[in-house]
Design an enzyme around this catalytic site. Sequence first.
Site, short mmCIF file in Angstrom:
data_model
loop_
_atom_site.label_atom_id
_atom_site.label_comp_id
_atom_site.label_asym_id
_atom_site.label_seq_id
_atom_site.Cartn_x
_atom_site.Cartn_y
_atom_site.Cartn_z
N SER A 26 2.68 -6.29 -8.20
CA SER A 26 3.59 -5.36 -7.53
C SER A 26 3.54 -5.47 -6.01
O SER A 26 4.47 -5.06 -5.34
CB SER A 26 3.28 -3.93 -7.97
OG SER A 26 2.04 -3.53 -7.43
N LYS A 83 -0.46 0.55 -3.24
CA LYS A 83 0.97 0.63 -2.88
C LYS A 83 1.08 1.03 -1.41
O LYS A 83 0.10 1.42 -0.80
CB LYS A 83 1.67 1.70 -3.73
CG LYS A 83 1.73 1.44 -5.23
CD LYS A 83 2.77 0.42 -5.62
CE LYS A 83 2.77 0.15 -7.11
NZ LYS A 83 1.59 -0.56 -7.60
#
Lengths: 429, 176
Positions: free
Chosen positions: B69, B106
Site C-alpha cells: 500500500s 499510512k
Amino acid sequence: MFALVDVNSMYVSCERSFNPRLKGVPVVALGNNDHCVIARSDEAKKLGIKMGAARFQIQDLIDQHNVQLCSSNFALYGDMSARFQSLMYNFVEDVEPYSIDEVFLKVDGSYDTLYPSYQGLGESIRNTVMQWLRLPVCIGFAPTKTLAKVANRIAKKNPELEGICVLTNQAEVDTALEQFEIEDLWGVGYRYAKWLKNNGITNARQLRNAEIEWIRKKMTVQGVRLVYELRGYPARLLEDNPLPKRTISVAPSFGKLIPDLTNITDALTTHLARCCEKLRKQNSIARHLTIYLHTNRNRKTPGRPDLASKQYSASRTVKLPFHSNNLIDFLPYGISALQSIYQFGYPYQKVGIILNDIVPEDNRQAGVFADAPTPEQLELGHVIDGLNRRFGRDAVYVASQRKDREWEMVQGHLSQRYTTNWNELLVAY
Amino acid sequence: MIDTIDPIPPGNIWLVDPEKRLPIPLYSSTVQAGFPNPAETHIETRLNLQDLCVQHPDATYFVRAAGESMIDDDIFPGSILVVDSAIPIRTGSIVVAWVNGDCCVKRFVRVGKMITLFPSNPAFTPIYVHIGVDQFDTLGVVIHVVSKPKKWNQDQLNTAVEHVRTRRRKQHVREL
C-alpha cells in the site's frame, strides 16, 4: 524532594503497548509455565482474579468474561523497563531504579526553572512515558522516599488525582498518613504489622508519632529510619549504584513432571549456565553451590484425589576448592551433587540452584593446590556472554546440553519480542 | 651444601614462571622526533547507522512493513521502518498506527476532527477513522526506511545481457 514513578500493572501494560486490542478488556499475565497469575489489568482485578491464583481456579472466569491470557514475555518487559528507566534521565539527574516497574527520582529546587511545580513536572513525566512507551504511570512526590511511596499509593488508589499526588504541606501529610494502613507501609512486614497493631498502632500517623527509643528496641535501626522518614527527614537516600547481589538463585519449574536423571541433569546444566551468566554480569565469582530437587507438593495420587502423592525433596551444598564464575568449573560439582540426591521413581517438578559466598572478580586468590581458573578462563566466560548477546541466547553452549528440551517451560500465549528480536518485529500493513 | 659469603634472604628467592613473562616495549612513551603524523588530528570515530537513523533511542521502535500500500513512498514488503514515538504527529507524516487493533503504515491527514490514513499506492483506498467509533492508537512517525535493493528477475537479467551483446555486435560491424 523525592518522587516515586511506578508503571501501573507493568506486565499487562507492556502487552497493551504493542497490542491495543487488549485495552479495556480483562488481561492477565501468567507465569511459571502458564500455571498462575502474576499480573492483572484493572478489569481483571474487578472480576476478582487474585494475584498468584492458579489457572484452573479461574478457568470459569476466563471462559465467562473472555479474559485475555499472556505468557510472561520477560524479554519485552525487561527492554521496556530499561527504556522507562533511561527516559527518566531526560527529566532529572539522580535516578534510582528500584524494581522492574519503579524508579525513585531526586527532585531538587534546581528544576523549578524548567517546571514551575511538582504537579507540572509530574504531568510532563506522565505524558512523555505515555507517548514514548504507551505505558500508564503514577507519580508520588514527597520529602522522603517512604512518604513518596505513600503518595504514589494514594495516586494509584484515587483515579480523580490523574496519577499524580504531591505531599508537601504538613496538613496534607497528616491526613494522608491518618488514612494509611500500617501494613501497607514500605518496610513494615507481616510480623511487625501484627506487633504494632497489638500495641495500638494501626495507621501510619500513629507510627510517626511513636517514641523513637521504644521503636528502636523492637524494630531495630530500620524502624527508627522509617519513623524519621515519616516525619519528613530523609533517612533513606538515593542509591544509584546498587550493591552486587550476595546470593544468586535460579529455579524455574519444568514444563511437565520429569522423572529421569538425564533430563534433570540437562535442566541443571542450563540453569547453571544462567547463574554463571548472572555472576559474570556483575563481575563476581562464587564458591558455594547448593542444588535442590523436589516433587510437586500439590500433586495427588493418580486416581485417588483424596490422597497426596508420594513426595521427595532434597538438597546438597558443595564448597568448591576455589572461586569461579565459569560453568565448566561448577558443572562437575553440580552434577555429582545432583546424582547424590536423586532418587529413582519420583516425578520431579523442579531443580534449583543457589550460589553463595559471592565476591568481586578482582578479589580472586590463586589456589596453591587446586587448579583455580586462570584469568584467561575467566575471560572465556565473558567472551561466551558476548557471543550469546550478539547471536541470541544459547548460541554457544556446553556440548553435554541437549537441543531438544523435554523439561522446558510452557508458554502457550507468548507475545512477540517486539524490541529485542529482528524476527519478531511488529508488522504494519 | 653451598657456602656463600652473602647469604640470600629466603624472601628474595622465588620461582620464575616463563609463562607469565610480559613483553615490555623499549620506550613506554613515544618521543616526538621529526614530523608528526598530519592525519592524527583528523581521525574521527567510524560512522554508525544508528546515529543517522535514531534520535531518541528510548522512543524508537523497528517495525517490519508488509503489503504494497505504500510502495510509492519507497516502503516495500519487508522494509524495516524506523519509528520515533517522541516526534509529534502532523498532517502529512507517515505514521504507524493501529485502527481497531490492526497495525498499518499510512500517511496521516487530519482535517478538523476527521482523521484519514492515506496509502501511496493508488490501487488502495484510504482508511477513514471515525473518532469515538473506531479504536485508534498511534505508535509514532516513520523517520527512516531501511530496505534491501530490488533484485532483477530472469527477464530483466536477460534483457540486460542481450543489450550488451547487441551493442558489441553493432560496434564490431562499425569497426569493419
